[in-house]
Design a protein around this motif. Structure first.
Motif, mmCIF file in Angstrom:
data_model
loop_
_atom_site.group_PDB
_atom_site.id
_atom_site.type_symbol
_atom_site.label_atom_id
_atom_site.label_comp_id
_atom_site.label_asym_id
_atom_site.label_seq_id
_atom_site.Cartn_x
_atom_site.Cartn_y
_atom_site.Cartn_z
ATOM 1 N N ILE A 80 0.849 -1.195 0.000
ATOM 2 C CA ILE A 80 0.000 0.000 0.000
ATOM 3 C C ILE A 80 0.891 1.255 0.000
ATOM 4 N N MET B 107 -8.115 -1.942 -4.840
ATOM 5 C CA MET B 107 -7.608 -2.978 -3.933
ATOM 6 C C MET B 107 -8.404 -4.255 -4.165
ATOM 7 N N PRO C 205 -7.617 -7.125 -0.594
ATOM 8 C CA PRO C 205 -6.326 -6.822 0.031
ATOM 9 C C PRO C 205 -6.118 -7.517 1.368
#
Ligand SMILES: Nc1ncnc2c1ncn2[C@@H]1O[C@H](COP(=O)(O)OP(=O)(O)OP(=O)(O)O)[C@@H](O)[C@H]1O
Ligand SMILES: [Mg+2]
Length: 258
Positions: free
Chosen positions: A159, A172, A175
């Motif tokens: 990230i 994402m 994630p």
């Protein structure tokens, strides 16, 4: 910096197989949008059309429009590389560059953008690691390999790498699927902070997570096996989870799917 994405009439193909059909939606800036739906309904495929990662697969193509604050990402004059800089991505499995140090993992994307002074770079690396809630854990070992971090730390490193280049949108794809509950909560807290600055789209199989973190939710589904995935409905998350319009949505979120 945060931008709106408008998608209209989007189809995505792998060769002759149409994986998603006629997707239209607006993704608002400074918010978190969740994509939910059963496996194979095209959530990841759709996500990759938003930063021109779909077309890197041989035979894959996209039809329809994706506008980032009104600008067509698929216009002939637009460079895919510049799109990927504006629209960053974090993948399901943490994928730090294994031979690079923690520092270099975060700095890698910035170096691609051209020459940059050491002190500027140091500052951006520190800010990005702070932004990803990882700085305190790694500040004394920046030159150690990124691969030596725990799974949750590696995901936060990815990230940090994604936000270092200051994207306008952060995509994402599941994630937290490789993470323990504590790391998952850390990433969720982080998303809540990041949405102040970025437009965030998250794919998740975790209904509680979608309900906790997102402002808007889109439910994807297949009309039938072998048919392309579609968006069945999209609404404010609170409404999607309390009073969805479609029975298929209700069945999915209450676990009665299939
Ligand atoms: N690289 C590829 N080549 C060919 N077909 C693919 C490729 N990637 C995905 N597909 C197909 O496209 C469809 C959508 O897949 P996709 O990975 O987007 O689904 P998904 O909703 O993300 O599923 P999951 O929840 O399991 O991650 C599936 O039928 C899949 O088999
Ligand atoms: Mg997927």
């Amino acid at each position: 910096m945060s931008k709106q994405i408008q998608i209209s009439g989007l189809d995505a193909y792998y060769g002759s197989h149409k994986a998603i059909e006629d997707v239209s939606m607006t993704i608002e800036p400074r918010s978190i949008t969740a994509f939910i739906g059963p496996s194979g309904c095209g959530k990841s495929t759709f996500l990759r059309t938003l930063n021109r990662m779909h077309e890197v697969i041989p035979g894959a193509r996209v039809e329809g429009k994706v506008l980032l604050d009104g600008e067509d990402l698929y216009a002939p004059t637009v460079e895919p590389v510049s799109v990927r800089r504006m629209v960053g991505m974090v993948f399901q499995r943490p994928n730090p560059f294994p031979t690079m140090s923690i520092y270099e993992n975060v700095a890698a994307g910035l170096r691609l953008n051209g020459r940059i002074g050491r002190s500027t770079l140091d500052g951006i690396v520190e800010d990005s690691l702070k932004g990803a809630n990882l700085w305190n854990e790694v500040k004394d070992r920046l030159n150690k390999p990124g691969a030596g971090l725990s799974g949750g730390q590696q995901q936060r490193l990815c990230i940090a790498r994604a936000i270092a280049v200051k994207p306008q949108v952060l995509l994402m794809d599941e994630p937290c699927s490789a993470l323990d509950p504590i790391s998952t909560l850390a990433i969720e807290d982080l998303m809540a902070q990041l949405k102040e600055e970025f437009t965030i789209v998250i794919v998740t199989h975790n209904m509680q997570q979608a309900a906790r973190v997102s402002d808007r939710t889109a439910f994807f589904n297949l009309a039938a096996q072998g048919k392309p995935g579609k968006v069945i409905e999209m609404d404010d998350t609170s409404r999607m989870f309390t009073n969805p319009s479609e029975k298929a949505t209700e069945d999915y979120i209450t676990g009665r799917f299939g």
